[in-house]
Scaffold this active site. Structure first.
Site, PDB file in Angstrom:
ATOM      1  N   VAL A   3      33.202   1.282   8.496  1.00  0.00           N
ATOM      2  CA  VAL A   3      32.100   1.631   7.593  1.00  0.00           C
ATOM      3  C   VAL A   3      32.539   2.690   6.582  1.00  0.00           C
ATOM      4  CG1 VAL A   3      29.779   2.631   7.511  1.00  0.00           C
ATOM      5  CG2 VAL A   3      30.342   0.977   9.291  1.00  0.00           C
ATOM      6  N   GLU A  49      28.412  -1.369  20.139  1.00  0.00           N
ATOM      7  CA  GLU A  49      28.730   0.069  20.177  1.00  0.00           C
ATOM      8  C   GLU A  49      30.053   0.263  20.924  1.00  0.00           C
ATOM      9  OE1 GLU A  49      26.547   2.410  18.672  1.00  0.00           O
ATOM     10  OE2 GLU A  49      25.906   0.460  17.988  1.00  0.00           O
ATOM     11  N   LYS A 102      16.499   3.205  17.899  1.00  0.00           N
ATOM     12  CA  LYS A 102      16.002   2.633  16.645  1.00  0.00           C
ATOM     13  C   LYS A 102      14.479   2.587  16.606  1.00  0.00           C
ATOM     14  CE  LYS A 102      20.194  -0.116  15.956  1.00  0.00           C
ATOM     15  NZ  LYS A 102      20.853  -1.374  16.278  1.00  0.00           N
TER      16      LYS A 102
HETATM   17  N1  HSE Z   1      25.507  -2.057  18.109  1.00  0.00           N
HETATM   18  C1  HSE Z   1      24.470  -2.164  17.134  1.00  0.00           C
HETATM   19  C2  HSE Z   1      23.848  -3.533  17.219  1.00  0.00           C
HETATM   20  C3  HSE Z   1      25.030  -1.897  15.778  1.00  0.00           C
HETATM   21  O1  HSE Z   1      24.447  -4.414  17.857  1.00  0.00           O
HETATM   22  O2  HSE Z   1      22.763  -3.744  16.694  1.00  0.00           O
HETATM   23  C4  HSE Z   1      24.008  -1.737  14.695  1.00  0.00           C
HETATM   24  O3  HSE Z   1      23.174  -0.628  14.917  1.00  0.00           O
END
Ligand code: HSE
Length: 360
Positions: A11, A173, A188
Site C-alpha cells: 500500500v 491480515e 470496522k
Molecule cells: N484483511 C482485510 C479483509 C483487509 O480481508 O477485509 C481489508 O481491511
C-alpha cells in the site's frame, strides 16, 4: 503540500508511485521505514524527523501494527498535522481519543481506507448524515472471509487452502485469525457505527467468526435456497445502539448472497434515503491505496481552496463504444446501441439490450 508515508509495503509503495507520477503540487517528503530498511534518501527511520518538519502537512499511516500506528497518529495530530489512515485496529482502539485530538488541533483525521476497502463508505456515511437519521449500518466487511465463503460455496474449495490463497492475494491480515475470527469486522463496524451515530461505541459486543463453518453446513443452507455470510451488524435508536459480528443466514434473493470473492457490501438505513447499499473490493493493496489516496487528495483540495473540481476535458460522443445484441420483437439484432434503439423505434417494439460491458 508535502506528505509523509508510514510504511512501505504494497500500500505504501502504491501511494508513493501514484503521487510521484502526479503533476499536482503534492510531494512525498518522507517514507518511514523500520530500522535498517531506510535505503533511499527520502526514507527515514526517525519519526521525529517527520514531526519536526513543518513542511509536512499530511501523515499517511500505511502500517499494520496497532500500537505503533496509534502512537504515530497521536503524535502527528498533536503536532498539528493531518492524518490519513487505513489502520482499522489502531483506529477502533483509540477512535475517541484520536478524533478528540484532531478536533482540538483543528486538523483532519481521515479513515476511508479503514473499512470497506475501496468502497467510499465513510464519506457516504458523513454525507448521508447531513440529511438522514441513520438507524442501522451493516454488511459484509471482510474480503478474506467472503473470499473463503464464496469459493467454498461456488467451487467446493477447501477452507484452509482458500485462506492460503487469500493470503497470497494480499487480502488477509498478517494474522489471519482476525479475518476468520470476526475481529477485523469488529474494528470496522465500530468505526462505521461511531461515524454513523455521531458518538463512540465501545468494544464490548459479541463477535463470532467462520472458523467452525464446514462445507456440509453450507450445503444444508444451499438446499433451502440460503447461504451464509459473515456480517457486521449495528442498530441504533436515538442514543442506544447494539453491535455484533456473526455469520448470518442470507436468502438467495438478497443482494448480499451474491457478493463474490474479496468484495464487500455495506448497507446504510436512513429515515429519508431508506436503504443505500455500497459494493466493491473490500481488501487488497490497490483498493486500499485508492481509498487512502482519495483521503489525501480530499485534504489537499480542502487546504488548497483554489483547487476545485474542474470539468477540464472536451468530451466526444462515440456511439460505436456501446455495442451489443438486442431482442426486438422476438428477433435478435447486433449493433451499436444507437442502431438497435433506432430499429426498435422503427418497429415500434420493446428492446432488450444485452450490453457486454454490463451483462457479464
Ligand atoms: N484483511 C482485510 C479483509 C483487509 O480481508 O477485509 C481489508 O481491511
Amino acid at each position: 503540500m508535502k506528505i509523509a508515508v508510514l510504511g512501505y509495503g504494497t500500500v505504501g509503495r502504491s501511494i508513493c508511485k501514484y503521487i510521484e507520477g502526479d503533476s499536482r503540487d503534492i510531494q512525498i517528503a518522507y517514507v518511514l521505514r523500520r530500522p535498517g530498511k531506510a535505503t533511499e534518501p527520502f526514507m527515514t527511520e526517525d519519526f521525529d524527523e517527520i514531526l519536526n518538519d513543518p513542511s509536512v502537512g499530511i501523515v499517511v499511516d500505511a502500517l499494520s501494527g496497532k500500537i505503533d500506528s496509534y502512537d504515530y497518529m497521536k503524535r502527528a495530530l498533536l503536532a498539528g498535522k493531518h492524518v490519513v489512515t487505513a489502520n482499522k485496529a489502531a483506529l477502533a482502539y483509540a477512535m475517541e481519543e484520536l478524533c478528540t485530538i484532531a478536533a482540538k488541533k483543528e486538523v483532519q483525521l481521515k479513515y476511508e481506507a479503514s473499512s470497506g476497502g475501496t468502497i467510499p463508505i465513510v464519506s457516504e456515511i458523513i454525507s448521508t448524515t447531513h440529511t438522514n437519521y441513520l438507524s442501522s449500518v451493516y454488511g459484509i466487511l471482510n474480503g478474506t472471509s467472503n473470499f473463503i465463503l464464496d469459493k467454498m460455496i461456488n467451487e467446493g474449495s477447501d477452507f484452509a487452502a482458500t485462506l492460503k490463497e487469500a493470503q497470497e492475494l494480499g487480502y488477509a491480515e498478517a494474522d489471519p485469525t482476525a479475518d476468520i475470527g470476526g475481529f477485523d469486522v469488529k474494528n470496522k463496524i465500530m468505526i462505521l457505527a461511531s461515524t454513523a451515530y455521531h458518538g463512540f461505541v465501545t468494544s464490548d459486543f459479541p463477535v463470532s467468526g467462520i472458523e467452525k463453518l464446514t462445507k456440509e453446513i453450507l450445503d444444508e443452507y444451499a438446499a433451502e435456497g440460503k447461504t451464509i455470510k459473515l456480517m457486521g451488524i449495528s442498530v441504533r435508536n436515538d442514543n442506544d445502539y447494539a453491535l455484533g459480528v456473526v455469520p448470518c443466514v442470507i436468502g438467495k434473493d438478497q443482494l448480499e448472497a451474491h457478493v463474490p470473492l474479496n468484495n464487500n457490501m455495506i448497507t446504510l438505513v436512513g429515515d429519508m434515503c431508506g436503504e443505500i447499499k455500497l459494493y466493491g473490493q473490500g481488501a487488497g493493496g490497490s483498493p486500499t491505496a485508492d481509498a487512502l489516496l482519495r483521503d489525501i487528495y480530499s485534504i489537499f483540495n480542502s487546504v488548497n481552496v483554489d483547487v476545485e473540481f474542474q470539468f477540464f476535458r472536451k468530451l466526444r460522443y462515440v456511439p460505436e463504444m456501446l455495442k451489443g445484441s438486442a431482442y426486438i420483437g422476438g428477433t435478435k439484432y447486433e449493433g451499436t446501441l444507437e442502431e438497435l434503439v433506432k430499429i426498435a423505434e422503427e418497429k415500434n417494439q420493446f428492446i432488450a439490450f444485452e450490453c457486454p460491458e454490463i451483462c457479464k
